[in-house]
Write a protein that holds these residues in place. Structure first.
Motif, mmCIF file in Angstrom:
data_model
loop_
_atom_site.group_PDB
_atom_site.id
_atom_site.type_symbol
_atom_site.label_atom_id
_atom_site.label_comp_id
_atom_site.label_asym_id
_atom_site.label_seq_id
_atom_site.Cartn_x
_atom_site.Cartn_y
_atom_site.Cartn_z
ATOM 1 N N TYR A 132 0.841 -1.191 0.000
ATOM 2 C CA TYR A 132 0.000 0.000 0.000
ATOM 3 C C TYR A 132 0.880 1.246 0.000
ATOM 4 O O TYR A 132 1.794 1.382 0.811
ATOM 5 N N TYR A 133 0.578 2.140 -0.916
ATOM 6 C CA TYR A 133 1.344 3.379 -1.083
ATOM 7 C C TYR A 133 0.439 4.586 -0.811
ATOM 8 O O TYR A 133 -0.710 4.613 -1.243
ATOM 9 N N CYS A 134 1.000 5.573 -0.141
ATOM 10 C CA CYS A 134 0.276 6.837 -0.016
ATOM 11 C C CYS A 134 0.785 7.804 -1.073
ATOM 12 O O CYS A 134 1.917 7.693 -1.562
ATOM 13 N N ASN A 135 -0.072 8.735 -1.404
ATOM 14 C CA ASN A 135 0.202 9.695 -2.465
ATOM 15 C C ASN A 135 -0.373 11.036 -2.066
ATOM 16 O O ASN A 135 -1.416 11.097 -1.399
ATOM 17 N N ALA A 136 0.304 12.110 -2.451
ATOM 18 C CA ALA A 136 -0.194 13.429 -2.076
ATOM 19 C C ALA A 136 0.209 14.484 -3.094
ATOM 20 O O ALA A 136 1.322 14.440 -3.628
ATOM 21 N N ASP A 137 -0.695 15.419 -3.327
ATOM 22 C CA ASP A 137 -0.402 16.628 -4.109
ATOM 23 C C ASP A 137 0.013 17.707 -3.121
ATOM 24 O O ASP A 137 -0.805 18.155 -2.321
ATOM 25 N N VAL A 138 1.267 18.110 -3.188
ATOM 26 C CA VAL A 138 1.828 19.020 -2.194
ATOM 27 C C VAL A 138 2.228 20.334 -2.839
ATOM 28 O O VAL A 138 2.931 20.338 -3.864
ATOM 29 N N VAL A 139 1.814 21.418 -2.225
ATOM 30 C CA VAL A 139 2.305 22.731 -2.609
ATOM 31 C C VAL A 139 3.471 23.051 -1.678
ATOM 32 O O VAL A 139 3.312 23.137 -0.461
ATOM 33 N N GLU A 140 4.654 23.122 -2.298
ATOM 34 C CA GLU A 140 5.868 23.297 -1.499
ATOM 35 C C GLU A 140 6.203 24.770 -1.343
ATOM 36 O O GLU A 140 6.139 25.540 -2.303
#
Length: 120
Positions: free
Chosen positions: A92-100
């Motif tokens: 299981y992998y987590c994924n995220a759209d991140v504004v850095e």
């Protein structure tokens, strides 16, 4: 930015398991976060996603059994898995759209994966 997933392990069919994914680094904000999984010999598939406003989306195969949630203050994503079946066995992998910050660049990140094995 790093995504650190944890909580995988061995569980018997019908059992429960919870996963966590903590995001760290130079984070300004996080948009959609999600869980994906990849079983041996199969392609990676979506399990569930959640927007930063709480909108959720689930794969049909996990609806009613899995619950996705997040703590925006802690930049952490969760997945509660109930009534597990052998076919839920996967990494299981987590994924995220991140504004850095500070440049406010939007990038997509993957965690390292955590193995869930459902077997008697």
């Amino acid at each position: 930015v790093q995504l650190q997933a944890s909580g995988g392990g061995l569980v018997q069919p019908g059992g429960s398991l919870g996963l966590s994914c903590a995001a760290s680094g130079s984070i300004f904000s996080i948009g959609v976060m999600g869980w994906y999984r990849q079983a041996p010999g199969k392609e990676r598939e979506l399990v569930a996603t959640m927007s930063n406003r709480g909108r959720t989306n689930y794969a049909d195969s996990v609806k009613g059994r899995f619950t996705i949630s997040r703590d925006n203050a802690k930049n952490t994503l969760y997945l509660q898995m109930n009534t597990l079946k052998p076919e839920d066995t996967a990494v299981y992998y987590c994924n995220a759209d991140v504004v850095e910050g500070p440049g406010l660049y939007l990038r997509n990140y993957w965690g390292q994966g955590t193995l869930v094995t459902v077997s008697s």
